[in-house]
Design a protein around this motif. Sequence first.
Motif, PDB file in Angstrom:
ATOM      1  N   LEU A 159      -6.827  -8.566 -13.001  1.00 16.65           N
ATOM      2  CA  LEU A 159      -7.206  -9.330 -11.692  1.00 16.65           C
ATOM      3  C   LEU A 159      -8.100  -8.348 -10.810  1.00 16.65           C
ATOM      4  O   LEU A 159      -7.965  -7.326 -10.752  1.00 16.65           O
ATOM      5  N   VAL A 160      -8.889  -8.973 -10.175  1.00 13.47           N
ATOM      6  CA  VAL A 160      -9.644  -8.137  -9.378  1.00 13.47           C
ATOM      7  C   VAL A 160      -9.871  -8.795  -7.785  1.00 13.47           C
ATOM      8  O   VAL A 160      -9.819  -9.953  -7.489  1.00 13.47           O
ATOM      9  N   SER A 161      -9.607  -7.768  -7.045  1.00 11.11           N
ATOM     10  CA  SER A 161      -9.495  -8.246  -5.470  1.00 11.11           C
ATOM     11  C   SER A 161      -9.832  -6.989  -4.623  1.00 11.11           C
ATOM     12  O   SER A 161      -9.866  -5.785  -5.036  1.00 11.11           O
ATOM     13  N   THR A 162     -10.364  -7.246  -3.375  1.00 10.15           N
ATOM     14  CA  THR A 162     -10.582  -6.319  -2.432  1.00 10.15           C
ATOM     15  C   THR A 162      -9.097  -6.165  -1.684  1.00 10.15           C
ATOM     16  O   THR A 162      -8.311  -6.998  -1.978  1.00 10.15           O
ATOM     17  N   PRO A 163      -8.849  -5.149  -1.140  1.00 10.35           N
ATOM     18  CA  PRO A 163      -7.567  -4.876  -0.533  1.00 10.35           C
ATOM     19  C   PRO A 163      -7.386  -5.599   0.877  1.00 10.35           C
ATOM     20  O   PRO A 163      -6.376  -5.418   1.372  1.00 10.35           O
ATOM     21  N   GLN A 164      -8.326  -6.737   1.029  1.00 14.39           N
ATOM     22  CA  GLN A 164      -7.992  -7.672   2.196  1.00 14.39           C
ATOM     23  C   GLN A 164      -6.871  -8.402   2.056  1.00 14.39           C
ATOM     24  O   GLN A 164      -6.837  -8.963   0.979  1.00 14.39           O
ATOM     25  N   GLU A 186      -2.202  -7.400 -16.831  1.00  9.83           N
ATOM     26  CA  GLU A 186      -2.373  -6.095 -17.114  1.00  9.83           C
ATOM     27  C   GLU A 186      -2.047  -5.432 -15.666  1.00  9.83           C
ATOM     28  O   GLU A 186      -1.231  -4.417 -15.813  1.00  9.83           O
ATOM     29  N   GLY A 187      -2.815  -5.973 -14.705  1.00  8.33           N
ATOM     30  CA  GLY A 187      -2.646  -5.610 -13.403  1.00  8.33           C
ATOM     31  C   GLY A 187      -3.815  -5.815 -12.519  1.00  8.33           C
ATOM     32  O   GLY A 187      -4.546  -6.775 -12.975  1.00  8.33           O
ATOM     33  N   VAL A 188      -3.882  -5.287 -11.417  1.00  8.36           N
ATOM     34  CA  VAL A 188      -5.105  -5.726 -10.460  1.00  8.36           C
ATOM     35  C   VAL A 188      -5.966  -4.395 -10.250  1.00  8.36           C
ATOM     36  O   VAL A 188      -5.481  -3.372 -10.235  1.00  8.36           O
ATOM     37  N   ILE A 189      -7.140  -4.689 -10.118  1.00  7.83           N
ATOM     38  CA  ILE A 189      -8.211  -3.801  -9.906  1.00  7.83           C
ATOM     39  C   ILE A 189      -8.726  -3.823  -8.387  1.00  7.83           C
ATOM     40  O   ILE A 189      -9.208  -5.209  -8.194  1.00  7.83           O
ATOM     41  N   LEU A 190      -8.706  -2.967  -7.699  1.00  7.23           N
ATOM     42  CA  LEU A 190      -9.153  -3.127  -5.979  1.00  7.23           C
ATOM     43  C   LEU A 190     -10.599  -2.738  -5.969  1.00  7.23           C
ATOM     44  O   LEU A 190     -10.942  -1.470  -6.523  1.00  7.23           O
ATOM     45  N   THR A 191     -11.277  -3.460  -5.467  1.00  3.85           N
ATOM     46  CA  THR A 191     -12.747  -3.070  -5.259  1.00  3.85           C
ATOM     47  C   THR A 191     -12.983  -3.057  -3.909  1.00  3.85           C
ATOM     48  O   THR A 191     -12.508  -3.431  -2.875  1.00  3.85           O
ATOM     49  N   ARG A 192     -14.141  -2.262  -3.479  1.00  2.00           N
ATOM     50  CA  ARG A 192     -14.835  -2.155  -2.122  1.00  2.00           C
ATOM     51  C   ARG A 192     -13.658  -1.129  -1.087  1.00  2.00           C
ATOM     52  O   ARG A 192     -13.591  -1.619  -0.128  1.00  2.00           O
ATOM     53  N   VAL A 193     -12.962  -0.363  -1.673  1.00  2.00           N
ATOM     54  CA  VAL A 193     -12.043   0.271  -1.099  1.00  2.00           C
ATOM     55  C   VAL A 193     -12.581   1.126  -0.081  1.00  2.00           C
ATOM     56  O   VAL A 193     -13.598   1.999  -0.597  1.00  2.00           O
ATOM     57  N   GLY A 194     -12.030   1.300   1.095  1.00  2.00           N
ATOM     58  CA  GLY A 194     -12.780   2.279   2.133  1.00  2.00           C
ATOM     59  C   GLY A 194     -12.788   1.630   3.331  1.00  2.00           C
ATOM     60  O   GLY A 194     -12.807   0.196   3.645  1.00  2.00           O
ATOM     61  N   GLY A 195     -13.156   2.353   4.415  1.00  2.00           N
ATOM     62  CA  GLY A 195     -13.030   1.768   5.812  1.00  2.00           C
ATOM     63  C   GLY A 195     -12.062   1.132   5.999  1.00  2.00           C
ATOM     64  O   GLY A 195     -10.770   1.347   5.952  1.00  2.00           O
ATOM     65  N   ARG A 196     -12.083  -0.055   6.727  1.00  2.00           N
ATOM     66  CA  ARG A 196     -10.976  -0.798   7.339  1.00  2.00           C
ATOM     67  C   ARG A 196     -10.181  -1.604   6.324  1.00  2.00           C
ATOM     68  O   ARG A 196      -9.196  -2.090   6.612  1.00  2.00           O
ATOM     69  N   ASP A 197     -10.594  -1.573   5.192  1.00  2.00           N
ATOM     70  CA  ASP A 197      -9.618  -2.227   4.131  1.00  2.00           C
ATOM     71  C   ASP A 197      -8.775  -1.274   3.398  1.00  2.00           C
ATOM     72  O   ASP A 197      -8.054  -1.632   2.457  1.00  2.00           O
ATOM     73  N   VAL A 198      -8.233  -0.010   3.908  1.00  2.00           N
ATOM     74  CA  VAL A 198      -7.323   0.816   3.558  1.00  2.00           C
ATOM     75  C   VAL A 198      -6.040   0.630   3.914  1.00  2.00           C
ATOM     76  O   VAL A 198      -5.067   1.348   3.768  1.00  2.00           O
TER      77      VAL A 198
END
Length: 301
Positions: A159-164, A186-198
Amino acid sequence: MTGRVFAVASGKGGVGKTTTAVNLAAAMAEADRSVVLVDYDLGMANVGAVLDVRRSSATSSAAHQNAKRSEDVDAADATLHDVLAGEADTLDAVADAPGEFDVIVGGTDIEDFGRADPSKLRDVAEDLRAEYEVTIVDTGGGLSHDTTVPLGLADDVLLVSTPQVAALENTEKTLELARRVGGDVEGVILTRVGGRDVDTPDAVEDLGVPVLGAIPEDGAVADSEDAGEPLIVHAPENPAAQCYRELGYELLDESPPLSFRDDEEDAPAAAGAAGAFSEAMDDEEPEQRSLLSRLTGGRLG
Protein backbone atom coordinates in the motif's frame (compact mmCIF):
# COMPACT_ATOMS: atom_id res chain seq x y z
CA MET A 1 10.28 -20.57 -12.91
CA THR A 2 7.59 -19.32 -10.55
CA GLY A 3 8.16 -15.64 -9.95
CA ARG A 4 6.90 -13.39 -7.21
CA VAL A 5 4.18 -10.82 -7.89
CA PHE A 6 3.97 -7.53 -6.00
CA ALA A 7 0.88 -5.32 -6.37
CA VAL A 8 1.47 -1.63 -5.61
CA ALA A 9 -1.85 -0.06 -4.61
CA SER A 10 -3.28 3.14 -3.19
CA GLY A 11 -6.63 4.48 -2.09
CA LYS A 12 -6.40 7.44 -4.45
CA GLY A 13 -4.23 8.85 -7.18
CA GLY A 14 -1.48 11.39 -6.69
CA VAL A 15 0.22 9.80 -3.68
CA GLY A 16 3.29 8.45 -5.50
CA LYS A 17 2.06 4.94 -6.32
CA THR A 18 3.50 4.81 -9.84
CA THR A 19 6.75 6.46 -8.73
CA THR A 20 7.05 3.80 -6.03
CA ALA A 21 6.35 0.95 -8.47
CA VAL A 22 8.91 2.28 -10.96
CA ASN A 23 11.66 2.69 -8.38
CA LEU A 24 11.04 -0.65 -6.70
CA ALA A 25 11.37 -2.27 -10.14
CA ALA A 26 14.69 -0.49 -10.64
CA ALA A 27 15.93 -1.44 -7.18
CA MET A 28 15.05 -5.12 -7.61
CA ALA A 29 16.66 -5.17 -11.06
CA GLU A 30 19.76 -3.67 -9.47
CA ALA A 31 19.63 -6.61 -7.04
CA ASP A 32 20.13 -8.86 -10.08
CA ARG A 33 16.53 -10.05 -10.45
CA SER A 34 14.71 -10.33 -13.76
CA VAL A 35 11.93 -7.78 -13.32
CA VAL A 36 8.91 -6.65 -15.29
CA LEU A 37 6.68 -3.71 -14.36
CA VAL A 38 3.10 -3.81 -15.63
CA ASP A 39 0.69 -0.87 -15.76
CA TYR A 40 -2.63 -2.37 -14.61
CA ASP A 41 -4.38 1.01 -14.45
CA LEU A 42 -6.68 0.37 -17.38
CA GLY A 43 -8.41 3.74 -17.26
CA MET A 44 -5.48 6.07 -16.56
CA ALA A 45 -2.32 4.24 -17.62
CA ASN A 46 0.69 6.47 -16.94
CA VAL A 47 3.80 4.31 -16.56
CA GLY A 48 4.65 5.17 -20.16
CA ALA A 49 4.46 8.86 -19.27
CA VAL A 50 7.15 8.66 -16.56
CA LEU A 51 9.50 6.18 -18.26
CA ASP A 52 11.34 6.42 -21.55
CA VAL A 53 10.08 3.04 -22.78
CA ARG A 54 11.91 1.59 -25.76
CA ARG A 55 11.26 -1.38 -27.97
CA SER A 56 14.31 -3.48 -28.78
CA SER A 57 14.72 -6.06 -31.52
CA ALA A 58 17.72 -7.53 -29.70
CA THR A 59 17.34 -7.88 -25.96
CA SER A 60 18.81 -10.17 -23.34
CA SER A 61 15.46 -10.68 -21.62
CA ALA A 62 14.40 -14.32 -21.62
CA ALA A 63 10.84 -13.18 -22.12
CA HIS A 64 11.75 -11.34 -25.31
CA GLN A 65 13.82 -14.22 -26.65
CA ASN A 66 11.07 -16.78 -26.11
CA ALA A 67 8.07 -14.65 -27.06
CA LYS A 68 5.65 -15.98 -29.66
CA ARG A 69 4.57 -12.99 -31.71
CA SER A 70 0.93 -12.48 -32.56
CA GLU A 71 -0.09 -11.52 -36.08
CA ASP A 72 -2.96 -9.32 -34.90
CA VAL A 73 -0.87 -6.42 -33.57
CA ASP A 74 2.62 -5.28 -34.49
CA ALA A 75 4.80 -6.38 -31.57
CA ALA A 76 6.60 -3.04 -31.71
CA ASP A 77 3.38 -1.27 -30.74
CA ALA A 78 1.55 -3.75 -28.50
CA THR A 79 0.23 -2.59 -25.12
CA LEU A 80 -1.47 -4.32 -22.22
CA HIS A 81 -4.80 -3.23 -23.64
CA ASP A 82 -4.03 -5.10 -26.89
CA VAL A 83 -3.32 -8.21 -24.82
CA LEU A 84 -6.55 -7.85 -22.86
CA ALA A 85 -8.45 -7.35 -26.12
CA GLY A 86 -7.09 -10.65 -27.43
CA GLU A 87 -5.09 -8.92 -30.17
CA ALA A 88 -1.60 -9.72 -28.85
CA ASP A 89 0.16 -12.23 -26.63
CA THR A 90 1.39 -11.08 -23.23
CA LEU A 91 5.06 -11.13 -24.22
CA ASP A 92 4.33 -9.13 -27.38
CA ALA A 93 3.83 -6.09 -25.18
CA VAL A 94 7.14 -6.27 -23.29
CA ALA A 95 9.52 -3.33 -23.78
CA ASP A 96 12.73 -2.04 -22.20
CA ALA A 97 12.89 0.59 -19.45
CA PRO A 98 15.87 2.56 -18.11
CA GLY A 99 17.21 0.63 -15.13
CA GLU A 100 17.63 -2.79 -16.75
CA PHE A 101 14.08 -3.98 -16.22
CA ASP A 102 11.21 -4.69 -18.60
CA VAL A 103 7.87 -2.94 -18.75
CA ILE A 104 4.39 -3.40 -20.20
CA VAL A 105 2.59 -0.10 -20.65
CA GLY A 106 -1.12 0.45 -21.16
CA GLY A 107 -2.92 2.15 -24.00
CA THR A 108 -3.78 5.80 -23.57
CA ASP A 109 -6.80 6.19 -25.87
CA ILE A 110 -10.36 6.04 -24.53
CA GLU A 111 -11.08 3.30 -27.07
CA ASP A 112 -8.37 1.15 -25.46
CA PHE A 113 -10.27 1.11 -22.18
CA GLY A 114 -13.48 0.01 -23.86
CA ARG A 115 -11.98 -3.00 -25.62
CA ALA A 116 -9.88 -4.33 -22.73
CA ASP A 117 -11.21 -7.33 -20.81
CA PRO A 118 -10.13 -7.03 -17.13
CA SER A 119 -10.90 -10.70 -16.55
CA LYS A 120 -7.71 -11.53 -18.48
CA LEU A 121 -5.47 -9.66 -16.03
CA ARG A 122 -4.92 -12.83 -14.03
CA ASP A 123 -3.73 -14.68 -17.15
CA VAL A 124 -1.25 -11.87 -17.88
CA ALA A 125 0.18 -12.15 -14.36
CA GLU A 126 0.59 -15.91 -14.69
CA ASP A 127 2.35 -15.53 -18.06
CA LEU A 128 4.81 -13.09 -16.51
CA ARG A 129 5.25 -15.14 -13.34
CA ALA A 130 6.57 -17.95 -15.55
CA GLU A 131 9.14 -15.68 -17.25
CA TYR A 132 10.35 -13.29 -14.57
CA GLU A 133 11.61 -13.58 -11.02
CA VAL A 134 9.69 -10.45 -10.04
CA THR A 135 6.54 -8.92 -11.49
CA ILE A 136 5.49 -5.52 -10.13
CA VAL A 137 1.92 -4.50 -10.86
CA ASP A 138 1.07 -0.80 -10.76
CA THR A 139 -2.65 -0.89 -9.99
CA GLY A 140 -5.27 1.77 -10.59
CA GLY A 141 -6.00 4.28 -7.85
CA GLY A 142 -9.26 3.94 -5.95
CA LEU A 143 -11.69 1.02 -5.97
CA SER A 144 -12.56 -0.65 -9.27
CA HIS A 145 -12.64 -4.11 -10.84
CA ASP A 146 -9.24 -3.73 -12.49
CA THR A 147 -7.85 -2.72 -9.10
CA THR A 148 -9.48 -5.63 -7.27
CA VAL A 149 -8.06 -8.34 -9.55
CA PRO A 150 -4.35 -7.65 -8.88
CA LEU A 151 -4.99 -7.30 -5.14
CA GLY A 152 -6.21 -10.89 -5.12
CA LEU A 153 -3.58 -12.43 -7.41
CA ALA A 154 -0.42 -10.84 -5.96
CA ASP A 155 1.85 -12.63 -3.51
CA ASP A 156 2.38 -9.32 -1.70
CA VAL A 157 0.28 -6.14 -1.68
CA LEU A 158 2.19 -2.93 -1.00
CA LEU A 159 0.00 0.00 0.00
CA VAL A 160 1.21 3.52 -0.82
CA SER A 161 0.01 6.65 0.94
CA THR A 162 1.13 10.08 2.03
CA PRO A 163 0.96 10.58 5.81
CA GLN A 164 -2.06 12.89 5.47
CA VAL A 165 -5.15 11.73 7.33
CA ALA A 166 -7.43 11.84 4.25
CA ALA A 167 -5.01 9.72 2.21
CA LEU A 168 -4.64 7.22 5.04
CA GLU A 169 -8.41 6.90 5.33
CA ASN A 170 -8.56 5.99 1.64
CA THR A 171 -5.68 3.59 2.15
CA GLU A 172 -7.65 1.86 4.89
CA LYS A 173 -10.44 1.17 2.37
CA THR A 174 -7.96 -0.38 -0.05
CA LEU A 175 -6.57 -2.47 2.80
CA GLU A 176 -10.06 -3.75 3.60
CA LEU A 177 -10.71 -4.54 -0.06
CA ALA A 178 -7.43 -6.44 -0.37
CA ARG A 179 -8.31 -8.57 2.62
CA ARG A 180 -11.78 -9.32 1.29
CA VAL A 181 -10.34 -10.69 -1.97
CA GLY A 182 -7.71 -12.74 -0.16
CA GLY A 183 -4.78 -10.39 -0.73
CA ASP A 184 -1.71 -10.62 1.49
CA VAL A 185 -0.90 -7.05 2.54
CA GLU A 186 2.80 -6.70 3.31
CA GLY A 187 2.47 -3.19 4.69
CA VAL A 188 2.32 0.50 3.80
CA ILE A 189 4.92 2.75 2.17
CA LEU A 190 4.67 6.42 3.14
CA THR A 191 5.65 8.97 0.50
CA ARG A 192 6.31 12.72 0.59
CA VAL A 193 7.19 12.58 4.25
CA GLY A 194 8.20 15.96 5.63
CA GLY A 195 6.90 19.37 6.63
CA ARG A 196 3.32 19.38 7.84
CA ASP A 197 2.86 15.69 6.99
CA VAL A 198 4.84 14.43 10.00
CA ASP A 199 2.11 14.89 12.60
CA THR A 200 -0.17 11.90 11.86
CA PRO A 201 1.50 8.79 13.37
CA ASP A 202 -1.76 7.80 15.09
CA ALA A 203 -3.53 7.53 11.73
CA VAL A 204 -0.69 5.36 10.45
CA GLU A 205 -0.86 3.10 13.48
CA ASP A 206 -4.61 2.76 13.03
CA LEU A 207 -4.02 0.88 9.77
CA GLY A 208 -2.69 -2.04 11.77
CA VAL A 209 -0.04 -3.01 9.19
CA PRO A 210 3.74 -2.50 9.23
CA VAL A 211 5.25 0.68 7.84
CA LEU A 212 7.65 -0.69 5.23
CA GLY A 213 9.36 2.57 4.41
CA ALA A 214 9.08 6.34 4.36
CA ILE A 215 10.18 8.31 1.32
CA PRO A 216 11.10 11.96 1.95
CA GLU A 217 9.61 14.78 -0.10
CA ASP A 218 12.12 15.46 -2.86
CA GLY A 219 12.07 17.61 -5.97
CA ALA A 220 14.41 15.19 -7.71
CA VAL A 221 11.48 12.78 -8.13
CA ALA A 222 9.80 15.15 -10.60
CA ASP A 223 13.13 15.73 -12.35
CA SER A 224 13.62 12.00 -12.85
CA GLU A 225 10.13 11.59 -14.31
CA ASP A 226 10.75 14.49 -16.68
CA ALA A 227 13.91 12.66 -17.78
CA GLY A 228 11.96 9.41 -18.24
CA GLU A 229 14.08 7.51 -15.72
CA PRO A 230 13.58 5.96 -12.29
CA LEU A 231 14.99 8.16 -9.55
CA ILE A 232 17.39 5.32 -8.70
CA VAL A 233 18.88 5.67 -12.19
CA HIS A 234 18.61 9.45 -12.51
CA ALA A 235 20.09 10.35 -9.12
CA PRO A 236 21.29 7.11 -7.51
CA GLU A 237 22.70 8.71 -4.36
CA ASN A 238 19.74 11.01 -3.78
CA PRO A 239 18.16 10.51 -0.31
CA ALA A 240 14.78 9.43 -1.71
CA ALA A 241 16.52 7.08 -4.15
CA GLN A 242 18.43 5.51 -1.27
CA CYS A 243 15.18 4.94 0.60
CA TYR A 244 13.61 3.24 -2.42
CA ARG A 245 16.75 1.16 -2.93
CA GLU A 246 16.85 -0.07 0.66
CA LEU A 247 13.14 -0.87 0.53
CA GLY A 248 13.50 -2.85 -2.71
CA TYR A 249 16.36 -4.90 -1.32
CA GLU A 250 14.56 -5.45 1.99
CA LEU A 251 11.50 -6.79 0.16
CA LEU A 252 13.86 -9.34 -1.42
CA ASP A 253 15.35 -10.13 2.00
CA GLU A 254 18.72 -8.72 0.97
CA SER A 255 20.99 -5.84 2.00
CA PRO A 256 21.84 -3.04 -0.45
CA PRO A 257 25.41 -2.80 -1.84
CA LEU A 258 28.04 -1.33 0.46
CA SER A 259 28.56 1.53 -2.00
CA PHE A 260 25.04 2.75 -1.22
CA ARG A 261 25.02 2.19 2.55
CA ASP A 262 24.15 5.43 4.22
CA ASP A 263 26.00 7.35 6.87
CA GLU A 264 25.32 10.60 8.66
CA GLU A 265 27.16 12.67 6.04
CA ASP A 266 25.52 11.11 2.99
CA ALA A 267 21.87 11.22 4.09
CA PRO A 268 21.13 14.44 5.98
CA ALA A 269 18.28 15.39 3.68
CA ALA A 270 16.50 12.08 4.18
CA ALA A 271 16.90 12.25 7.92
CA GLY A 272 15.65 15.82 7.98
CA ALA A 273 12.65 15.13 5.78
CA ALA A 274 11.36 12.13 7.65
CA GLY A 275 13.11 12.30 10.99
CA ALA A 276 10.24 13.93 12.84
CA PHE A 277 7.87 11.24 11.66
CA SER A 278 10.30 8.52 12.71
CA GLU A 279 10.73 9.97 16.16
CA ALA A 280 6.98 10.01 16.64
CA MET A 281 6.89 6.29 15.82
CA ASP A 282 9.95 5.18 17.77
CA ASP A 283 12.32 6.77 20.27
CA GLU A 284 15.39 4.63 19.55
CA GLU A 285 18.60 6.59 18.95
CA PRO A 286 18.66 7.29 15.14
CA GLU A 287 22.43 7.27 14.74
CA GLN A 288 22.51 3.61 15.77
CA ARG A 289 20.29 2.47 12.91
CA SER A 290 20.38 2.35 9.10
CA LEU A 291 18.62 4.95 6.98
CA LEU A 292 15.65 2.66 6.31
CA SER A 293 15.37 1.80 10.00
CA ARG A 294 15.39 5.47 10.97
CA LEU A 295 12.69 6.31 8.47
CA THR A 296 10.45 3.38 9.33
CA GLY A 297 10.68 3.60 13.08
CA GLY A 298 12.83 0.49 13.35
CA ARG A 299 10.45 -1.78 11.42
CA LEU A 300 13.06 -2.49 8.75
CA GLY A 301 16.82 -2.14 8.54
